[in-house]
Design an enzyme around this catalytic site. Structure first.
Site, PDB file in Angstrom:
ATOM      1  N   CYS A   2     -13.866 -44.880  64.055  1.00 29.95           N
ATOM      2  CA  CYS A   2     -14.745 -44.270  65.054  1.00 29.95           C
ATOM      3  C   CYS A   2     -15.564 -45.333  65.780  1.00 29.95           C
ATOM      4  CB  CYS A   2     -15.742 -43.306  64.390  1.00 29.95           C
ATOM      5  SG  CYS A   2     -15.005 -42.002  63.402  1.00 29.95           S
ATOM      6  N   ASP A  18     -27.192 -64.895  98.912  1.00 28.59           N
ATOM      7  CA  ASP A  18     -27.262 -63.621  99.628  1.00 28.59           C
ATOM      8  C   ASP A  18     -28.698 -63.324 100.055  1.00 28.59           C
ATOM      9  OD1 ASP A  18     -25.705 -60.875 100.079  1.00 28.59           O
ATOM     10  OD2 ASP A  18     -27.708 -60.407  99.313  1.00 28.59           O
TER      11      ASP A  18
END
Length: 501
Positions: free
Chosen positions: A46, A455
């Site tokens: 799991c 940027d």
């Protein structure tokens, strides 16, 4: 009695076993994807967030990967679906980054069609070194990871779709039905037919031309809305159709053409594929998951970035998902078109280019009528063909040069050998600088650590937060955000400087 795995030493983990068990007991989301819990008494493994009852400590062992749990004889849980676990939070080491790139290629079916030697060549290392890194980080060999991926994907197709089992075998990447049947029997102690759920329990029926309808994993409504809003502002007219709750597009892979339709069910992402070649499903699923960043361990990323007190004010709602394009080639052309112009202007130029060079396609939907121009079409174009669309001459030359570079390298989309190598390769082309290369790495290849420091939007937010005043300063400060600088960039782009007042 089922054939249960015998107690034994699990592969080494980055975390000690007691820490793993405490995280499992508390279902701590920060550890989802970092390890898997295998229960010896049931033979099931799991995710650490599985809602099932916690077994006794002496009955569990921990594995660094789902493939490692498979190799130890465990089968995946049907409640927590280990195949939907996020990527490992990872580290900034070159070895971990290399393994992550190889896993991305394997998820897209790289080892179904190519050899391990070829995969290693794409990544930029020797086959021996790739095997050694997989053993170190995951405890298993690359081929074992590919086999585990095939088995889990096959089980998902068996249970969640109505595809004939013969088609499931090839869609999952098995070379023959016989190998498919024997692999399913060995892994699940059942035949493929035994695993097929009643039709009522599967995904909603396909509509129109869709051949496969597949749930891809949980995604908050707000996350889906944010990503589709981003894509809608940058959509290629005729290739993509985007509206609230839906993303659709045409695609050409090999000699086949088709469409996909991605919708949100209210809690998870649902893919409807009308692509005729189901052997391409692993690639299609991997690209859609990448577009919607389903594998991102956002809890762990947010915790890591929040360690920077200057960035913390921008993390009020946590780290956002990073939008990634369907195809890095498409994104590369889009990035060049977007140099020094607004998003709206770049979208207009892209629409003209697609209308001029795209391939007509009858999808049955007027909004989806073109395939994106192949690299060969742009590579063969005359400069005047592009400048006639309103693209400035320097940009037109750059587009043609880039398209020729990609057309001459058939494996360009797969051959991502890391951020530094990619940036060096792309910036060697005239007209492409570090900003464009980093942007393509981030939004084209899904590199979690790309960072276009120059940027203007990033610099504006950085100054408002007191992080840096120049691109060089921001580049240096961003070192503490590794290996998740792409997510830090998304945080900064989403930040409103007015909130810093």
């Amino acid at each position: 009695m089922p054939n249960l795995p015998k107690p034994g030493a699990a592969p080494p983990l980055a975390l000690d076993a007691e820490t793993c068990f405490r995280a499992y007991e508390t279902r701590d989301e920060r550890f989802d994807g970092r390890f898997f819990v295998a229960v010896r008494t049931t033979g099931i493994f799991c995710r650490p967030v599985c809602p099932a009852r916690t077994p006794k400590r002496q009955n569990v062992e921990f594995h660094a990967s789902a493939a490692g749990a498979f190799a130890a004889g465990f089968r995946p849980c049907l409640r927590c679906r280990p195949e939907r676990a996020p990527r490992s939070a990872g580290t900034a080491t070159p070895g971990a980054a290399l393994v992550a790139r190889a896993l991305t290629a394997i998820d897209a079916g790289a080892l179904d069609e190519a050899s391990l030697d070829r995969l290693a060549g794409w990544i930029g290392v020797s086959t021996r070194h790739l095997r050694r890194l997989f053993e170190t980080h995951l405890g298993v060999a690359p081929l074992a990871v590919a086999q585990a991926r095939r088995l889990m994907f096959a089980r998902q197709l068996i249970e969640d779709t109505s595809l004939p089992l013969t088609e499931v075998a090839f869609a999952a990447g098995f070379a023959s039905v016989r190998r498919f049947n024997s692999a399913i029997a060995a892994a699940y102690h059942a035949t493929p037919g035994d695993l097929r759920r009643p039709a009522a329990a599967r995904a909603p029926s396909a509509t129109g031309e869709a051949r496969v309808v597949l749930p891809l994993g949980a995604l908050p409504v707000a996350g889906f809305a944010a990503l589709t809003t981003f894509y809608r502002a940058r959509a290629f007219t005729g290739v993509e159709a985007i509206e609230p709750g839906r993303y659709a597009r045409t695609l050409g892979l090999g000699t086949h053409r088709g469409c996909i339709d991605v919708r949100h069910s209210g809690r998870e992402l649902i893919l409807a594929s009308a692509f005729p070649d189901n052997s391409r499903l692993p690639l299609i699923v991997a690209r859609v998951k990448r577009m919607f960043d389903l594998g991102a361990p956002l809890v762990a990323i947010t915790g890591h970035l929040a360690g920077d007190p200057l960035l913390r004010p921008a993390l009020k709602v946590g780290a956002p998902r990073v939008p990634c394009a369907w195809d890095p080639y498409e994104l590369a052309l889009r990035a060049v078109l977007g140099q020094q112009v607004s998003v709206a202007a770049a979208t207009t130029l892209a629409a003209r280019m697609v209308e001029r060079f795209g391939i007509s396609f009858d999808s049955g939907d007027q909004a989806l009528r073109l395939l994106f121009p192949p690299a060969e079409a742009i590579a063969a174009a005359a400069i005047e063909d592009l400048t006639g669309l309103g693209i400035v001459r320097a940009r037109a030359i750059c587009l043609i040069t880039l398209a020729r570079h990609i057309a001459a390298w058939p494996d360009w989309r797969q051959s991502y050998g890391g951020l530094d190598a990619f940036v060096a390769d792309l910036t060697a082309l005239p007209g492409i600088g570090p900003w464009t290369a980093q942007y393509v790495a981030m939004r084209g290849f899904g590199d979690p650590d790309a960072f276009p420091a120059a940027d203007l939007g990033l610099l504006r937010a950085a100054r408002a937060l007191g992080l840096a005043n120049t691109a060089l300063e921001l580049q240096g400060h961003a070192e503490r955000w590794r290996p998740w600088r792409s997510y830090a960039a998304q945080v900064l782009w989403n930040f409103n400087p007015k909130d810093a007042a």
